[in-house]
Enzyme design. Structure first.
Site, PDB file in Angstrom:
ATOM      1  N   LYS A 157       0.943  -1.105  -0.008  1.00  0.00           N
ATOM      2  CA  LYS A 157       0.027   0.027  -0.047  1.00  0.00           C
ATOM      3  C   LYS A 157       1.130   1.266   0.060  1.00  0.00           C
ATOM      4  CE  LYS A 157      -3.673   1.982   2.502  1.00  0.00           C
ATOM      5  NZ  LYS A 157      -4.796   1.869   3.877  1.00  0.00           N
TER       6      LYS A 157
ATOM      7  N   SER B 132      -9.296   1.624   2.939  1.00  0.00           N
ATOM      8  CA  SER B 132      -8.541   2.188   2.040  1.00  0.00           C
ATOM      9  C   SER B 132      -7.494   1.511   1.272  1.00  0.00           C
ATOM     10  CB  SER B 132      -7.947   3.437   2.861  1.00  0.00           C
ATOM     11  OG  SER B 132      -6.946   2.981   3.740  1.00  0.00           O
TER      12      SER B 132
ATOM     13  N   SER C 262      -9.753  -0.904   6.998  1.00  0.00           N
ATOM     14  CA  SER C 262      -9.239  -0.837   5.761  1.00  0.00           C
ATOM     15  C   SER C 262      -8.461  -2.067   5.372  1.00  0.00           C
ATOM     16  CB  SER C 262      -8.309   0.481   5.597  1.00  0.00           C
ATOM     17  OG  SER C 262      -8.589   1.444   5.754  1.00  0.00           O
TER      18      SER C 262
END
Length: 603
Positions: free
Chosen positions: A76, A150, A174
């Protein structure tokens, strides 16, 4: 486009046979990734030049000589990878770190290969996957539906078979919401077990690095490498400082009571959860309905309370000069922190303390080992989300926002597909330190619900309990004064031991009351000739390894600890007696156990 089985075990086998090399695999995966450009998965896909140092290092070592040798993973883009830009999905914020985040370096040192930095909701603020200037990240199963955020790009790239596992972060869900929407396992470890050094903070006191995997065995292998104490991270915690719970073979599972369940009118989601509950009951699990409002109220604190101020603090200087260049929804949420005061912070802290106490009491009063909830109430289309970006996002966090505030470990597990063919799933959670047990529970259940993982339908492996070694506790069999209700049971309880089960030894033992006192002592002796032995009742306890030494010091001669064989053929550490110790002892084998002997002795 050539597809691979990218599970860790499959890659290990292919590397061992010489059928595949990391260099050939990564080259093909990069090529495959270009075929998914319209999914907006990546912010930076590593070039051949950027990949070369990792591949060259593997070229100089033997296949599978490291735990994650040749295993490709995605990161990420709020987690640093040395010499690759970190953007947190904000171009103006971008910087190039000189070193990798601790967790990334640990994985690389274990042989894993980073192949991309993934798209995400900007500054990890969102559960939707639509809040990025690099484009909406699309669901792996339906291009018009949200992917979840996210950690959107991390999840979808795994679901589309472009890596073996991926890293996300999980402050409010997330690492679990995208797992549910893309048919993946999503591990949210206990806070502090995976270092956040080198991670752009969202809510620093509540941030967790999470792991997306195709199955619980792979998640466990990654966790085992990465769960290490880090002196550079002020929030890091050592796993052996947390008390891992002792569960029976089938833990008692709590679920929210009917009044607390919320599906936002989605009958498919409701049916899916009810089916999951029914399946567990059919498998023999005890399910308890628990009043859940205290957890739902706690979830509202994360965005409705003073913790939003941490999001502002994380990027304060940048926010003051670039607010207008940020995603509007993200800017609105973070900007709301400006009106918060120290009074608000204390009000939030007091409310959380009250919630921690209230939920703990409910948990203990209902006698549950872990909870199971829907991972999300429902799923939304990209269009619906864009029409109400904050309201719908808030609903998605119903069952996720409270986790870190209440210090839980959690894991999202796929449970099948809805009538509209979209994936669905549940989340199991329990107090911090339960990570390994949650992964083992997931491994035992995953294949009971679905046969395949991700959107390229990689087979879920058969459950493998041996893969999940519990490094923190040891199974200990007791036969006498340490049994529940007897004088020395407190020595177990004082050391955090938990009762796992009552069972019997294999029929290979003689059992004695040893001479001396003042506390009566048993002696268990294994017989060379099995025909001369009996099955003796024992209790098996989970003893934290850190306390085993102090416990052993309390055991008087001729007793000691050795291997005791149980009736199912397994072996555990248990009390045994040196043969010389039975001189002058009373043979009580025929009673079948200490509890029976004590009753007989008193009569």
């Amino acid at each position: 486009m050539r597809e691979f089985n990218l599970t860790l075990s499959a890659l290990h086998d292919q590397y061992a046979s010489g059928e595949l090399t990391p260099r050939n695999l990564v080259q093909q995966l990069i090529q495959n990734a270009h075929g998914y450009a319209d999914y907006n998965l990546f912010i930076h896909l590593l070039t051949p030049t950027e990949l070369e140092p990792y591949l060259s290092q593997l070229d100089q070592s033997e296949p599978n000589s490291l735990p994650l040798w040749g295993i490709p993973f995605v990161i990420k883009d709020n987690i640093d990878l040395a010499n690759i830009p970190t953007t947190a999905a904000c171009k103006e914020f971008s910087y190039v770190p000189s070193e990798s985040a601790t967790v990334v370096q640990q994985l690389i040192d274990a042989g894993a290969i980073p192949i991309a930095k993934a798209n995400m909701d900007q500054f990890a603020t969102g559960l939707v996957g639509t809040r990025s200037p690099y484009g909406v990240c699309h669901n792996a199963f339906d291009f018009e539906m949200i992917s979840g955020g996210s950690s959107s790009g991390s999840a979808v790239s795994l679901a589309l078979n472009l890596c073996s596992f991926s890293l996300g972060t999980d402050t409010a869900g997330s690492g679990r919401v995208p797992a549910a929407f893309n048919n993946l396992v999503g591990l949210k470890p206990s806070k502090g077990l995976l270092s956040t050094h080198g991670v752009v903070p969202a809510v620093r006191s509540q941030d967790v690095v999470s792991v997306f995997a195709l199955n619980a065995q792979d998640a466990y292998s990654v966790f085992d490498v990465a769960a290490k104490f880090d002196e550079k991270d002020a929030f890091s915690r050592s796993e052996n400082r947390l008390t891992s719970p002792a569960w029976p073979s089938q833990p008692v599972i709590g679920i929210p009571d009917r009044e607390s369940l919320f599906f936002d009118g989605d009958s498919e989601a409701q049916k899916a959860f009810e089916h999951s509950v029914s399946t567990l009951k059919n498998l023999g699990y005890e399910i308890k309905s628990v009043p859940f409002q205290a957890w739902l109220d706690t979830a509202k604190l994360l965005y409705g309370g003073a913790w939003v101020a941490e999001r502002y603090l994380a990027i304060q200087d940048f926010f003051e000069t670039h607010e207008n260049q940020m995603d509007p929804a993200v800017a609105k949420i973070i900007g709301g922190a400006k009106s918060l005061s120290a009074v608000d912070a204390y009000q939030g802290a007091y409310a959380l303390q009250q919630a921690q106490r209230a939920t703990q009491i409910i948990w203990e009063n209902h006698g549950i080992d872990c909870f199971m909830t829907p991972t999300t109430p429902t799923i939304y289309s990209i269009e619906a989300l864009q029409n109400d970006p904050i309201g719908l996002n808030s609903k998605l966090g119903t069952y996720t926002n409270f986790m870190n505030l209440l210090d839980y470990a959690a894991i999202a597990m796929p449970t099948g597909f809805r009538a509209d063919t979209l994936p669905t799933g549940v989340t199991f959670f329990a107090p911090a330190g339960s990570d390994r047990q949650l992964m083992q529970l997931t491994d035992s259940l995953h294949k009971q619900f679905v046969e395949n993982s991700g959107a390229r339908f990689i087979d879920v492996p058969e459950s493998n309990p041996a893969h999940f070694t519990n490094q923190q506790s040891i199974a200990l069999a007791v036969v006498g004064a340490h049994l529940v209700g007897f004088p020395l049971n407190s020595q177990l309880l004082e050391r955090g031991a938990k009762l796992l089960k009552t069972t019997k030894t294999a029929p290979k033992y003689q059992f004695f009351e040893l001479p001396g006192g003042p506390i009566l002592k048993p002696g268990l002796v294994k017989q060379a000739n099995e025909n001369e032995g009996q099955s003796i009742e024992v209790e098996v306890w989970a003893m934290p390894k850190e306390h085993l030494g102090s416990f052993l010091a309390l055991i008087p001669s001729p007793l000691g600890l050795g291997k005791v064989e149980l009736e199912d053929g397994s072996q555990v550490v248990g009390f045994i007696c040196e043969p010389y110790g039975i001189e002058g002892a009373t043979d009580i084998s025929a009673t079948g156990g200490w509890r029976n002997w004590m009753k007989q002795r008193k009569s």
